[in-house]
Design a protein around this motif. Sequence first.
Motif: not given
Length: 102
Positions: A9-11, A35-37, A22, A13, A18-20
Motif C-alpha cells: 500500500s502507498t498514499t 487506487a482512489s483519491g 493498493d 499527493t 491525494d491518492f491511496a
Amino acid sequence: LFPGFHTWSTTGTCGSVDFAADLYVESTGNFRFGASGYNNNLVVGWDILFDGRFDGVQYVNVGTVVDRDSSFGTSYGFYRPEYKSNYLEFLKKTLHMHVETR
C-alpha cells in the motif's frame, strides 16, 4: 502452499491529487490493483498514472482522468498461473511505485 494474500500500500499527493493505492497478490495466482483519491484543484483536471514494478518488471500500468474538484477510483485484476507457483517469492519483493500527473 497456504491460501493467503499480501498487500503493498502507498498514499501520497501528486500535483493536487491525494491518492491511496493498493496492490494485492494472492496465493491463487491473482493480482489486484486499486487506487482512489481526490483532486482538490478547482481549476485544473489531471490524468493520473500509476507504474508499479518488482525488480524492474512492470506489474502495474494504470491511468485515469481526475476532473477538477472531484474523486476518482480505478481497479483491475489479472491471473497468471506462474504467479501461483512463485507466490512466496513475491512476499520478499519491494514494490517500486511511480505516480505522476499530466
